[in-house]
Design a protein around this motif. Sequence first.
Motif, short mmCIF file in Angstrom:
data_model
loop_
_atom_site.label_atom_id
_atom_site.label_comp_id
_atom_site.label_asym_id
_atom_site.label_seq_id
_atom_site.Cartn_x
_atom_site.Cartn_y
_atom_site.Cartn_z
N ALA B 237 0.83 -1.21 0.00
CA ALA B 237 0.00 0.00 0.00
C ALA B 237 0.86 1.26 0.00
O ALA B 237 2.01 1.24 0.46
N GLU B 239 0.26 5.57 0.84
CA GLU B 239 -0.64 6.62 1.30
C GLU B 239 -0.34 7.87 0.49
O GLU B 239 0.83 8.31 0.44
N THR B 241 -1.27 11.94 -0.25
CA THR B 241 -1.97 13.14 0.19
C THR B 241 -2.29 13.96 -1.06
O THR B 241 -1.37 14.38 -1.79
N THR B 251 -5.83 12.55 2.74
CA THR B 251 -4.86 11.44 2.64
C THR B 251 -5.62 10.14 2.40
O THR B 251 -6.54 9.80 3.16
N ARG B 253 -5.51 5.85 1.03
CA ARG B 253 -4.66 4.66 0.98
C ARG B 253 -4.96 3.90 -0.31
O ARG B 253 -6.13 3.68 -0.64
N GLU B 255 -3.93 0.32 -2.53
CA GLU B 255 -3.27 -0.98 -2.43
C GLU B 255 -3.01 -1.55 -3.81
O GLU B 255 -3.71 -1.22 -4.78
N ALA B 266 -2.89 5.65 -7.21
CA ALA B 266 -2.99 6.96 -6.56
C ALA B 266 -2.94 8.09 -7.59
O ALA B 266 -3.74 9.04 -7.56
N THR B 282 5.12 4.94 1.15
CA THR B 282 4.78 3.51 1.21
C THR B 282 4.36 3.20 2.64
O THR B 282 4.85 3.81 3.60
N VAL B 283 3.43 2.26 2.77
CA VAL B 283 2.89 1.93 4.09
C VAL B 283 3.23 0.49 4.43
O VAL B 283 2.94 -0.42 3.65
N ASP B 289 -3.76 -3.90 10.73
CA ASP B 289 -4.13 -4.54 9.46
C ASP B 289 -4.36 -6.04 9.67
O ASP B 289 -5.29 -6.64 9.13
#
Lengths: 243, 309
Positions: B237, B239, B241, B251, B253, B255, B266, B282-283, B289
Amino acid sequence: MLRDDLRGMWYIALKDLRAYYLKPPNISWGILFPFAFVLAFAIRNPGDLRSLTPGLLALTLLFGSSSMEAIVIVFEQRTGALERLLLAPVRLPALLAGKLLGGMAFGLTVTAAVLAVALVVFGVGSVNWPLLVLALLLSAAAFSALGAFVSVAVREVFEAQTLANFIRFPMMFLGGIFVPLASMPPALQAVARLLPLTYAVEALRAALDGRVLPTTVLDLGALAVFAAGFFALAVRTLARRAD
Amino acid sequence: MSDVIQVAQLTKHYPGARGAPPVRAVEGIEFTVREGEVFGFLGPNGAGKTTTVRMLTGLTRPTAGGARVLGYDLATEVTQIKKRVGVVPETSNLYDELSAFDNLLFSMQLYGVPRRERKARAEELLARFRLSDKRDVPFAKLSRGMKRALTIAAALAHRPPLLFLDEPTTGLDVMSARGLRGMIADLRREGVTVFLTTHYLEEAERLCDRIAIIVQGRIVALDTVDGLKARLPARLAVEATLADGDGRTETLRFEGRSVEEATQAALARATAEGRRVLALNTVRPTLEDVFVHLTGLSAEVMLAEKGRT
């Protein structure tokens, strides 16, 4: 394990006395309440005050041993403090015996103060001391166990107070303190025979008069049975609830 | 490293009210807790966490199955277990009327700490939990954080090698909670095994060596934090903004099977909505989760449930 139980019992009793019982309002209420009752009766029916002494002692012991006892356990259940005791390496009967010991010690302390006044006023000449001590101990055990049973049978402090008074106040008038058993109707006499206070008054009267009657042994036996019975019921009820 | 808790098919059913079927609070769970670790026990409200702790500490008898705690059998040697474990319940439950010092003393008396050691040990615990200046203050007059600290101190008074902590930081302010987490980390360094139940996933992630997740009375996962994260489906994933023409930011998310795929998603969204990408990160997967994946509940839902109890 027995050593753990005895140690737990002792320290639970000491903690209860410090945390709950030995507070000035409790002590003064424990002593003044029975005096006020007996005084009111004596003013209404002036006569032989000495004959009221066994009833006065029994009443002091009943309220002293059972009043806080009936509240302490349910209060600790509400605050979670009882769980702390249940988690300790002390078996349930020993835990409750510690609670009982606290109630008995307080009841006997305030009764000793009342007894001292009574003996100063009426003299000690005829008192059978061993019988008096035995009667006081067994009565305190029976009343304290009654308080413990009331406390584990309910879930709220106000319920404990209500139930305790529901049991104690009728007992006060049927237990032979103000009205001799012999002058009661047969049905009420039968009810009186189901009450521990009746046996406490009779045993204390025999001890103060120095006359051991054949029925005195039965009185002491009945008090022991009440103490054991209420204690067993309290242990069983608390064990069920804790699970 | 030996196992201090071994649980086998542990089960607890409560009788149903008025003819209702029995409540299956815990259903045949099995796990071990290793010496010296902080073992997290997570689950939504009513999952069986507290019932499990109550069984392992001898407060409630199991309906079936059993456990060995510190080598002692739960069914036959519960007093031996009680002597050797410390328990900090969710509610701080010392005696309001007794001072901080007397509460510690009473705990030691109950657990048979030798008389000659009690006073020094009580002073030591008060100092360790920064409560020395509250030594003679009744428990009722302490702040919530101090009450919590003293309750933990009382549970440690007899030097138990195993400590059960039930929701230790619930209801505490940020600084008190942080202080308590530090204390838990210190205990671990000293070799005390900690069995921790908590609703705070971040807290569990930070403190626990291994975590069991219990849902509806059954353990659905048990592993290290990294091991649990590795169980997530292989989706990565980012994130992003995004900012619109008026400067409003959001913001979101995204995947994908790779970081590149998530980034493209995104950018596509930003282009479609006429927004600019202000930041892109990157998350890494979090314990939250994992929790959401295994239980279907979000952390917010779990905390909201907690607030209702």
